[in-house]
Write a protein that holds these residues in place. Structure first.
Motif, PDB file in Angstrom:
ATOM      1  N   ASN A 332       0.829  -1.209   0.000  1.00  0.00           N
ATOM      2  CA  ASN A 332       0.000   0.000   0.000  1.00  0.00           C
ATOM      3  C   ASN A 332       0.863   1.258   0.000  1.00  0.00           C
ATOM      4  O   ASN A 332       0.491   2.279  -0.588  1.00  0.00           O
ATOM      5  CB  ASN A 332      -0.919   0.016   1.226  1.00  0.00           C
ATOM      6  CG  ASN A 332      -2.007  -1.041   1.135  1.00  0.00           C
ATOM      7  OD1 ASN A 332      -2.258  -1.589   0.065  1.00  0.00           O
ATOM      8  ND2 ASN A 332      -2.640  -1.338   2.264  1.00  0.00           N
ATOM      9  N   ARG A 333       2.006   1.178   0.645  1.00  0.00           N
ATOM     10  CA  ARG A 333       2.890   2.349   0.702  1.00  0.00           C
ATOM     11  C   ARG A 333       3.680   2.516  -0.592  1.00  0.00           C
ATOM     12  O   ARG A 333       3.984   3.649  -0.995  1.00  0.00           O
ATOM     13  CB  ARG A 333       3.859   2.179   1.886  1.00  0.00           C
ATOM     14  CG  ARG A 333       4.762   3.369   2.106  1.00  0.00           C
ATOM     15  CD  ARG A 333       3.971   4.584   2.542  1.00  0.00           C
ATOM     16  NE  ARG A 333       4.802   5.781   2.658  1.00  0.00           N
ATOM     17  CZ  ARG A 333       5.069   6.615   1.657  1.00  0.00           C
ATOM     18  NH1 ARG A 333       4.553   6.383   0.443  1.00  0.00           N
ATOM     19  NH2 ARG A 333       5.828   7.673   1.851  1.00  0.00           N
ATOM     20  N   LEU A 334       3.997   1.426  -1.267  1.00  0.00           N
ATOM     21  CA  LEU A 334       4.878   1.491  -2.431  1.00  0.00           C
ATOM     22  C   LEU A 334       4.138   1.587  -3.762  1.00  0.00           C
ATOM     23  O   LEU A 334       4.683   2.118  -4.735  1.00  0.00           O
ATOM     24  CB  LEU A 334       5.780   0.243  -2.467  1.00  0.00           C
ATOM     25  CG  LEU A 334       6.798   0.098  -1.334  1.00  0.00           C
ATOM     26  CD1 LEU A 334       7.398  -1.304  -1.347  1.00  0.00           C
ATOM     27  CD2 LEU A 334       7.899   1.139  -1.484  1.00  0.00           C
ATOM     28  N   CYS A 335       2.933   1.059  -3.819  1.00  0.00           N
ATOM     29  CA  CYS A 335       2.239   0.960  -5.102  1.00  0.00           C
ATOM     30  C   CYS A 335       1.697   2.300  -5.575  1.00  0.00           C
ATOM     31  O   CYS A 335       1.209   3.111  -4.787  1.00  0.00           O
ATOM     32  CB  CYS A 335       1.100  -0.047  -5.007  1.00  0.00           C
ATOM     33  SG  CYS A 335       1.638  -1.756  -5.057  1.00  0.00           S
ATOM     34  N   LYS A 336       1.764   2.496  -6.886  1.00  0.00           N
ATOM     35  CA  LYS A 336       1.158   3.623  -7.578  1.00  0.00           C
ATOM     36  C   LYS A 336       0.020   3.092  -8.445  1.00  0.00           C
ATOM     37  O   LYS A 336      -0.110   1.865  -8.626  1.00  0.00           O
ATOM     38  CB  LYS A 336       2.201   4.342  -8.438  1.00  0.00           C
ATOM     39  CG  LYS A 336       3.449   4.761  -7.679  1.00  0.00           C
ATOM     40  CD  LYS A 336       3.136   5.728  -6.542  1.00  0.00           C
ATOM     41  CE  LYS A 336       4.399   6.099  -5.778  1.00  0.00           C
ATOM     42  NZ  LYS A 336       4.113   6.964  -4.604  1.00  0.00           N
ATOM     43  N   PRO A 337      -0.811   3.949  -9.014  1.00  0.00           N
ATOM     44  CA  PRO A 337      -1.918   3.462  -9.855  1.00  0.00           C
ATOM     45  C   PRO A 337      -1.456   2.590 -11.018  1.00  0.00           C
ATOM     46  O   PRO A 337      -2.225   1.757 -11.518  1.00  0.00           O
ATOM     47  CB  PRO A 337      -2.564   4.759 -10.349  1.00  0.00           C
ATOM     48  CG  PRO A 337      -2.255   5.760  -9.284  1.00  0.00           C
ATOM     49  CD  PRO A 337      -0.882   5.406  -8.798  1.00  0.00           C
ATOM     50  N   THR A 338      -0.202   2.762 -11.456  1.00  0.00           N
ATOM     51  CA  THR A 338       0.306   2.006 -12.611  1.00  0.00           C
ATOM     52  C   THR A 338       1.058   0.733 -12.224  1.00  0.00           C
ATOM     53  O   THR A 338       1.509  -0.008 -13.087  1.00  0.00           O
ATOM     54  CB  THR A 338       1.260   2.889 -13.434  1.00  0.00           C
ATOM     55  OG1 THR A 338       2.329   3.342 -12.582  1.00  0.00           O
ATOM     56  CG2 THR A 338       0.521   4.099 -13.990  1.00  0.00           C
ATOM     57  N   THR A 339       1.189   0.476 -10.933  1.00  0.00           N
ATOM     58  CA  THR A 339       2.035  -0.624 -10.472  1.00  0.00           C
ATOM     59  C   THR A 339       1.383  -1.990 -10.705  1.00  0.00           C
ATOM     60  O   THR A 339       0.194  -2.171 -10.426  1.00  0.00           O
ATOM     61  CB  THR A 339       2.353  -0.467  -8.977  1.00  0.00           C
ATOM     62  OG1 THR A 339       2.979   0.786  -8.753  1.00  0.00           O
ATOM     63  CG2 THR A 339       3.281  -1.585  -8.511  1.00  0.00           C
ATOM     64  N   LYS A 364      -8.652  -6.564  -1.119  1.00  0.00           N
ATOM     65  CA  LYS A 364      -9.296  -5.340  -0.648  1.00  0.00           C
ATOM     66  C   LYS A 364      -8.940  -4.140  -1.521  1.00  0.00           C
ATOM     67  O   LYS A 364      -9.766  -3.242  -1.722  1.00  0.00           O
ATOM     68  CB  LYS A 364      -8.879  -5.046   0.796  1.00  0.00           C
ATOM     69  CG  LYS A 364      -9.417  -6.020   1.829  1.00  0.00           C
ATOM     70  CD  LYS A 364      -8.958  -5.613   3.223  1.00  0.00           C
ATOM     71  CE  LYS A 364      -9.502  -6.550   4.290  1.00  0.00           C
ATOM     72  NZ  LYS A 364      -9.069  -6.139   5.654  1.00  0.00           N
ATOM     73  N   LYS A 365      -7.690  -4.112  -2.009  1.00  0.00           N
ATOM     74  CA  LYS A 365      -7.236  -2.933  -2.747  1.00  0.00           C
ATOM     75  C   LYS A 365      -6.668  -3.243  -4.130  1.00  0.00           C
ATOM     76  O   LYS A 365      -6.300  -2.321  -4.859  1.00  0.00           O
ATOM     77  CB  LYS A 365      -6.157  -2.188  -1.943  1.00  0.00           C
ATOM     78  CG  LYS A 365      -6.701  -1.440  -0.742  1.00  0.00           C
ATOM     79  CD  LYS A 365      -5.661  -0.466  -0.203  1.00  0.00           C
ATOM     80  CE  LYS A 365      -6.231   0.381   0.910  1.00  0.00           C
ATOM     81  NZ  LYS A 365      -5.246   1.368   1.405  1.00  0.00           N
ATOM     82  N   TYR A 366      -6.585  -4.552  -4.453  1.00  0.00           N
ATOM     83  CA  TYR A 366      -5.968  -4.928  -5.714  1.00  0.00           C
ATOM     84  C   TYR A 366      -6.834  -5.945  -6.445  1.00  0.00           C
ATOM     85  O   TYR A 366      -7.564  -6.717  -5.826  1.00  0.00           O
ATOM     86  CB  TYR A 366      -4.565  -5.508  -5.478  1.00  0.00           C
ATOM     87  CG  TYR A 366      -3.679  -4.579  -4.696  1.00  0.00           C
ATOM     88  CD1 TYR A 366      -2.975  -3.550  -5.315  1.00  0.00           C
ATOM     89  CD2 TYR A 366      -3.576  -4.692  -3.294  1.00  0.00           C
ATOM     90  CE1 TYR A 366      -2.187  -2.676  -4.593  1.00  0.00           C
ATOM     91  CE2 TYR A 366      -2.784  -3.823  -2.563  1.00  0.00           C
ATOM     92  CZ  TYR A 366      -2.097  -2.817  -3.216  1.00  0.00           C
ATOM     93  OH  TYR A 366      -1.327  -1.943  -2.493  1.00  0.00           O
TER      94      TYR A 366
END
Length: 393
Positions: A332-339, A364-366
């Motif tokens: 969650n801390r490292l990912c960007k919308p393009t990751t 939950k987020k991916y």
């Protein structure tokens, strides 16, 4: 990802200075007689294949005969752990005795000295050719109780016919052979050679990975099957978005593959793992950013490298119930919308609940965009592996 204790490279032969004969303490190329010389002077032509019969423990020197230091040292080095290719010991035949003795770090001068004793007391091993076959012919013997008993007798013997330095060296070498025969968790440091399909894409015949002795607190210093399976996938299909960040790089196999494929890679692990990781990159003439990243606190890394990572890779990342939450938070801390997130995990039976927790958290987020199941091997047997690709919702 888990800490380890450092160990020094150590060659017992470096301690030995003979009183009468000057035997080399290293194994540089100039201590070995040329191949032509071996063929002309030593190599015998056998009319049969008796010398290829698998070894029996009675073919080894009897301690009651008080074998010289050189005899014991040659034998103990010949039965040392063979080269490891992927997750199997190399059982390939070696036609050139020079290659055998070089691989085992045995100067030929010591071989010649030992042969004089073998000719009298142990004719099964009385030539260069016969000795060069020992690594292959002892493979089955190592699985017997007789083999372990023989090594134990050497350890328990005072070897009173040798001097103190020689006794220390023989006991050290014998201890290493016992450790090597007790499974990977007891084995000393090794160099693992990795060979995969389509290696020509990397411009390499194989990859070398240094693995220090494995204990329960340094699992990140062993190459695991997941990294081998994922590396093959990356070689076959390497449509990845740069820059690439690997979390928990371990011995560095995946990072080395990506570096050879000319990707911009950042390899990370805990402080005790990073030095060996850097060394493996150097061994394989690879480049990339290698640094510490603690999943519990990735802010120091992000401050040092303010990079938008377009691919994040994790291979075999869960060893405890705490890991799914840690992985979720660091992503969650490292990912960007393009990751894009690539995860390779072995389907170990005892970790089903932990895997389920990881998938539940990530969902939950991916969004899972690809999944695959395949079989592969590890030192601990055949395993089923799961590969998943996620993108942010």
């Amino acid at each position: 990802m888990i800490s380890h204790s450092h160990r020094m490279d150590f060659d017992p032969l470096s301690l030995f200075t003979p009183i009468v004969r000057e035997i080399p303490t290293e194994s540089p190329s100039n201590t070995f007689i040329s191949k032509d010389s071996v063929e002309e002077q030593v190599v015998e032509v056998f009319e049969d294949e008796d010398h290829l019969t698998p070894l029996h423990i009675l073919d080894f020197p009897l301690l009651q005969l008080k074998p010289p230091f050189e005899v014991l040292l040659v034998l103990l080095r010949l039965i040392s752990l063979n080269e490891v290719w992927n997750f199997q010991q190399d059982e390939e035949d070696r036609e050139d005795p020079l290659v055998v003795f070089q691989d085992k770090k045995i100067p030929l001068e010591i071989v010649y000295i030992s042969i004089e004793w073998f000719k009298v007391y142990c004719t099964r091993l009385d030539s260069v050719i016969k000795l060069s076959c020992v690594p292959k012919l002892a493979f089955a013997l190592k699985k017997t109780n007789d083999y372990n008993d023989y090594l134990t007798r050497i350890i328990s013997s005072d070897l009173g016919w040798l001097n103190d330095e020689q006794i220390a060296i023989i006991h050290k070498e014998t201890s290493l052979r016992i450790s090597e025969n007790c499974g990977r968790t007891a084995q000393p440091e090794l160099i693992r050679k990795i060979k995969l399909h389509n290696m020509e894409k990397l411009g390499k015949e194989y990859i070398k990975l240094k693995e220090p002795a494995l204990t329960s607190d340094n699992l990140g210093l062993k190459t695991w099957g997941s990294s081998l399976i994922l590396s093959q996938r990356l070689i076959n299909d390497h449509e990845l978005k740069e820059p690439i960040l690997e979390l928990g790089s371990g011995t560095g196999l995946i990072g080395i593959i990506l570096s050879c494929l000319k990707f911009e890679v950042y390899l990370t692990d805990l402080p005790d793992i990073v030095p060996n990781l850097k060394e493996n990159m150097i061994i394989n003439d690879c480049s990339g950013i290698i640094d510490e990243l603690d999943w519990k606190n990735c802010e120091p890394f992000l401050k040092k490298y303010p990079v938008d990572f377009n691919t994040i890779i994790l291979s075999d990342p869960i060893y405890s119930p705490d890991h799914p939450q840690l992985i979720y938070e660091v992503l969650n801390r490292l990912c960007k919308p393009t990751t894009e997130i690539l995860i390779q995990i072995p389907l170990r039976r005892n970790y089903e609940d932990i895997r389920s927790k990881l998938w539940d958290l990530l969902n939950k987020k991916y969004r899972e965009v690809y999944s695959d199941i395949e079989r592969g091997s590890d030192e601990f047997g055949d395993t089923t592996y799961c590969f998943k690709k996620f993108v942010p919702l």
